[in-house]
Design an enzyme around this catalytic site. Structure first.
Site, PDB file in Angstrom:
ATOM      1  N   GLN A 109       0.971  -1.268   0.066  1.00 33.33           N
ATOM      2  CA  GLN A 109       0.012  -0.105   0.011  1.00 33.33           C
ATOM      3  C   GLN A 109       0.881   1.068   0.005  1.00 33.33           C
ATOM      4  O   GLN A 109       1.571   1.509   1.006  1.00 33.33           O
ATOM      5  CB  GLN A 109      -0.918   0.235   1.290  1.00 33.33           C
ATOM      6  CG  GLN A 109      -1.839   1.384   1.479  1.00 33.33           C
ATOM      7  CD  GLN A 109      -2.345   1.273   2.686  1.00 33.33           C
ATOM      8  OE1 GLN A 109      -1.794   0.772   3.855  1.00 33.33           O
ATOM      9  NE2 GLN A 109      -3.381   1.654   2.956  1.00 33.33           N
ATOM     10  N   GLY A 110       0.704   1.846  -1.064  1.00 29.99           N
ATOM     11  CA  GLY A 110       1.505   3.197  -1.245  1.00 29.99           C
ATOM     12  C   GLY A 110       0.900   4.495  -0.845  1.00 29.99           C
ATOM     13  O   GLY A 110       0.380   5.125  -1.713  1.00 29.99           O
ATOM     14  N   SER A 164       1.382   6.449   2.609  1.00 29.65           N
ATOM     15  CA  SER A 164       2.179   7.454   3.391  1.00 29.65           C
ATOM     16  C   SER A 164       3.406   7.991   2.754  1.00 29.65           C
ATOM     17  O   SER A 164       4.041   7.234   2.027  1.00 29.65           O
ATOM     18  CB  SER A 164       2.697   6.609   4.624  1.00 29.65           C
ATOM     19  OG  SER A 164       1.492   6.422   5.577  1.00 29.65           O
ATOM     20  N   SER A 201       4.454  -1.205   4.037  1.00 32.62           N
ATOM     21  CA  SER A 201       4.689  -2.363   4.552  1.00 32.62           C
ATOM     22  C   SER A 201       5.031  -3.658   3.472  1.00 32.62           C
ATOM     23  O   SER A 201       4.291  -3.851   2.718  1.00 32.62           O
ATOM     24  CB  SER A 201       3.541  -2.869   5.457  1.00 32.62           C
ATOM     25  OG  SER A 201       3.311  -1.874   6.530  1.00 32.62           O
ATOM     26  N   GLU A 243      -9.497  -1.255   5.719  1.00 38.09           N
ATOM     27  CA  GLU A 243      -8.168  -1.402   6.322  1.00 38.09           C
ATOM     28  C   GLU A 243      -8.178  -1.676   7.886  1.00 38.09           C
ATOM     29  O   GLU A 243      -7.846  -2.466   8.630  1.00 38.09           O
ATOM     30  CB  GLU A 243      -6.997  -0.597   6.151  1.00 38.09           C
ATOM     31  CG  GLU A 243      -5.802  -0.691   6.760  1.00 38.09           C
ATOM     32  CD  GLU A 243      -4.519   0.376   6.725  1.00 38.09           C
ATOM     33  OE1 GLU A 243      -4.881   1.321   6.032  1.00 38.09           O
ATOM     34  OE2 GLU A 243      -3.350   0.152   6.848  1.00 38.09           O
ATOM     35  N   SER A 250      -3.496   6.635  12.814  1.00 36.97           N
ATOM     36  CA  SER A 250      -2.911   6.629  14.293  1.00 36.97           C
ATOM     37  C   SER A 250      -4.169   6.547  15.339  1.00 36.97           C
ATOM     38  O   SER A 250      -5.268   6.929  14.864  1.00 36.97           O
ATOM     39  CB  SER A 250      -2.146   7.857  14.343  1.00 36.97           C
ATOM     40  OG  SER A 250      -2.879   9.155  14.453  1.00 36.97           O
ATOM     41  N   GLU A 288      -4.957   8.936  17.312  1.00 33.90           N
ATOM     42  CA  GLU A 288      -5.597  10.027  17.484  1.00 33.90           C
ATOM     43  C   GLU A 288      -6.519  10.202  16.073  1.00 33.90           C
ATOM     44  O   GLU A 288      -7.517  10.819  16.186  1.00 33.90           O
ATOM     45  CB  GLU A 288      -4.504  11.135  17.461  1.00 33.90           C
ATOM     46  CG  GLU A 288      -3.634  11.335  18.749  1.00 33.90           C
ATOM     47  CD  GLU A 288      -2.734  10.026  18.898  1.00 33.90           C
ATOM     48  OE1 GLU A 288      -2.351   9.313  18.021  1.00 33.90           O
ATOM     49  OE2 GLU A 288      -2.048  10.055  20.159  1.00 33.90           O
TER      50      GLU A 288
END
Lengths: 400, 374
Positions: A135-136, A138, A170, A252, A382, A384
């Site tokens: 998965q590209g 970030s 990943s 996800e 995240s 948050e």
């Protein structure tokens, strides 16, 4: 309380019997209790030949992706039937052997947004676990603020041209293909992003694994220099990628929350406690503070697993699951991290090992897992970001 | 065994929710602080309506004259009553005392009390705790045998629903172990004084001074009541946890509403991330508690061997969650949340009292650890 059996309840019972019989005949008992793997490159537990046999059996049946259409490698089953399969696997300590990011994230997204040719080409290899995807999303400057990504994607007439960088990708070093978000319009933020499928063999792609705090990693940096991507690899509309990406992130979160649940059984803290800590005459941990905190954790973890069970039951009953996925992801991450913290505390000074003979393999592994668990609340959105989603979308709180 | 609601359960829940909102909003609890109702600690007229709807017989088997609908159903009713903090002896009398009589009562004891409990005509209260610490395994209160009689001497406090009780089930230490006695509230040498609790419910200090009871007052075999008491308490704990879940959900809902509407610094305070994240964390607590409560009640209905551990799990999580939500309700409401006029204080006080009832979160954490073998 009397409940009259509806005809469809009978059908579910019939299906359940069928699933039980098939699992009984096909699941290798040597793999009982082992975790589902996200990648074919995670560490295997149990005999590799049994893994291969189990994977082939599930792929042949289409039960790795039971709700996908048969033409794309699925079994064309209902959500209810899929829940029965998952439930029966859990009951006997089995796991879904062809779990992958392609299956968990790209598959459902392509089913919704991909064109016929994209589905026909990419879905069956995912369903058979023949093709690994990464998965590209970030980028160095665009982690939690994903929409600020900059990987440049130019329309060069007969192809797209990619230049820039991804990070925290990943298993990129073991992947055949990558689904990614790229910037096709620099003048707007969310509406200037497109969703592309990229063959990792394409010239100009450079993958570098990133060593993490536990000394190993499945995360990579991926660099793109004049990478040419065929026009047909765009999913959806140009500049329409944000909507697709958001939907993919929902898949996800769902997938990650399920994986955590499955892994919850892996590390049993009570035997570790009894091995490394003193107990009193009644068999209780002598350290009352540690005992209290261990109990608190195990209770919350127990309730977390019951919540996963409740969600599955709600699905089987045809009602909308009541616990939001963003909430579930955060609880699951917190449980995994608490488990890691408690494990190293129970093991005490023996948990300080990095390498070498002075520490058992199990001790080194626990320490590595503890360090690795810190990423649970960062990846997949995240802690948050999940709380933002819960607050805005589940609780209806106003945005700033 | 499923943790999802069936259609029938959804109907039970909705009926209870409608009744609580219409007939017993939090103003009903406030009325308990006035003289007339303070003596009983609940409103008998409301309890009569609850009995009329059959709620007092939900957990008592049909063979014993009840409705045998099970503990999951009782939990859904209790959860809705918890939303508006309805005070009633439903759990103490119909669930706990009812369970003790069903499990161990003699034919005479059942005939005398079960129909009245189910009809809502009588309240039977468990006289168990003796001081600051809830610990059914370590009672100081003895009952001694004199000829064919038993003589009870001692003090029980707090006895929940004690002010309204028509009879007590008294937990005592006898030579053989733990024994339970059924003693009418006007029995010889029995006196009670109201304890005014923070949650405005009716608890009492009950004194037994040379209370002489015949052998027929013993519930089950002498010295063998520990297991019965444990199982009955777990039924009460699980249903009480459901009630606490309802209270926590209502306190949470009210707080979220306030975050959406209260404006400070020119925007709704719910737009501030610091508050959003705390709200999201509370939602997670609520969801975990809901699963634990459902699982405990389902385990009891299924006769699952793990019911004790699940009851402790549910009660501990409900205690932790309700206290947390109630504290945040006060905090996020600011000054107004500290006023008696606002409901936040009612939830906070009930959170404390309910957590302490039949073992607080710490008690159940310890019990859970023991039952898990460490």
């Amino acid at each position: 309380m009397s409940t009259s059996a509806a005809p469809d309840a009978e059908a579910v019972d019939d299906f359940r019997r069928e699933v039980r019989a098939w699992l009984g005949a096909n699941f290798p008992p040597s793999l009982k209790g082992h975790p589902a793997l996200l990648s074919g490159h995670d560490e295997l537990h149990g005999p590799p030949e049994d893994h291969a046999r189990w994977k082939a059996a599930i792929a042949g049946k289409g039960w790795g992706v039971p709700t996908w259409p048969v033409e794309y490698g699925g079994a064309g089953l209902s959500d209810e039937q899929a829940d029965v399969i998952a439930g029966e696997m859990e009951r006997i300590g089995a796991f879904q052997p062809i779990m992958s990011m392609g299956l968990m994230m790209l598959g459902p997204t392509l089913l919704e947004f991909g064109n016929k040719e994209q589905k026909r080409r990419h879905l069956p290899p995912i369903a058979r676990s023949e093709m690994q995807w990464c998965q590209g999303f970030s980028e160095p400057g665009a982690g939690s603020d994903l929409a600020s990504l900059r990987l440049r994607c130019e329309d060069r007439g007969d192809h797209w041209l990619l230049n820039g960088q991804k990070i925290w990708t990943s298993y990129a070093h073991h992947s055949d293909w990558c689904f990614l978000l790229a910037r096709t319009d620099t003048s707007v933020k969310h509406r200037g992003i497109s969703f592309l499928l990229v063959d990792m063999e394409t010239p100009g792609i450079d993958v570098r694994p990133i060593e993490l705090i536990n000394g190993i990693s499945h995360f990579c940096e991926v660099f793109f220099s004049d990478v040419r991507v065929p026009k047909e690899n765009l999913v959806g509309e140009v500049n329409g990628g944000w909507t697709i990406g958001k939907r993919l992130l929902q898949h996800e979160r769902t997938g990650l929350s399920r994986l955590r649940g499955a892994k919850a059984h892996v590390l049993d803290l009570v035997p570790i406690a009894r091995r490394y800590q003193e107990t009193d005459a009644d068999g209780r941990l002598a350290d009352g503070d540690l005992r209290g905190r261990l109990a608190e954790h195990l209770m919350t973890d127990h309730a977390y697993r019951l919540t996963l069970e409740r969600r599955r039951d709600e699905g089987e009953a045809g009602t909308k699951p009541t616990t939001p996925v963003s909430t579930l992801k955060n609880i699951g991450a917190a449980m995994g991290q608490q488990r890691g913290e408690l494990a190293v505390e129970l093991v005490g000074l023996n948990s300080l090992g990095w390498a070498g003979d002075g520490y058992s393999a199990e001790e080194l592994e626990l320490t590595s897992q503890w360090l690795h668990s810190k990423c649970y609340s960062i990846y997949g959105g995240s802690h948050e970001i999940q709380n933002n989603i819960t607050a805005r979308h589940e609780l209806g709180l106003p945005s700033d | 065994m499923t943790l999802a609601l069936t259609e029938e359960q959804t109907m039970i829940r909705d009926a209870a929710a409608g009744w609580a909102a219409e007939r017993a909003p939090t103003t009903a609890l406030r009325a308990l602080r006035k003289e007339a109702l303070a003596a009983t600690g609940h409103d008998p007229a409301l309890y009569a309506e609850m009995a009329e709807m059959g709620w007092t017989g939900v957990t008592i088997p049909e063979a014993e004259g009840g409705f045998g609908m099970g503990f999951a159903a009782a939990g859904l009713i209790a959860e809705q009553l918890g939303r508006t903090l309805v005070a009633s002896p439903l759990i103490g009398s119909a669930v706990v005392a009812g369970a003790i009589l069903v499990m161990a009562g003699s034919a005479e004891q059942k005939a005398a009390w079960l129909p009245r409990i189910i009809a809502g005509d009588a309240v039977v209260a468990l006289a168990l705790d003796e001081g600051p610490r809830h610990d059914p395994t370590r009672l100081a209160f003895d009952a001694r045998c004199e000829g064919a009689d038993w003589v009870l001497d001692g003090v029980k406090r707090p006895v929940f629903d004690g002010t309204a009780a028509d009879a007590f089930i008294v937990a005592t230490r006898t030579p053989g172990g733990l024994s339970l006695f059924l003693c009418p509230a006007d029995g010889p040498g029995v006196s009670r004084a109201a304890l005014r609790q923070i949650d405005s419910r009716g608890a009492a200090l009950v004194t037994f001074a040379g209370c002489r009871l015949g052998a027929e007052a013993l519930i089950g075999a002498e010295g063998k009541a520990a297991a019965v008491l444990d199982r009955a308490l777990d039924r009460g704990r699980a249903v009480l946890a459901a009630e606490m879940l309802g209270s926590a959900q209502a306190a949470f809902d009210a707080t979220i509403d306030y975050l959406r509407t209260r404006v400070q610094f020119d925007k709704p305070i719910g737009a501030f991330q610091a508050l959003q994240h705390r709200a999201a964390e509370l939602l997670a607590e609520l969801e975990l508690t809901r699963s634990a409560v459902r699982a405990a009640l389902a385990a009891i209905d299924a006769g699952d061997a793990d019911e004790a551990r699940l009851a402790s799990l549910a009660k501990a999580l409900a205690g932790r969650t309700l206290r947390k939500v109630a504290q945040e309700m006060v905090q996020m409401h600011g000054g107004i949340g500290m006023t008696d006029e606002h409901d936040a204080g009612l939830y906070l006080k009930r959170a404390q009292a309910a957590d302490m009832t039949w073992g607080n979160a710490a008690f159940h954490r310890d019990r859970y650890a023991r039952l898990s073998g460490f």
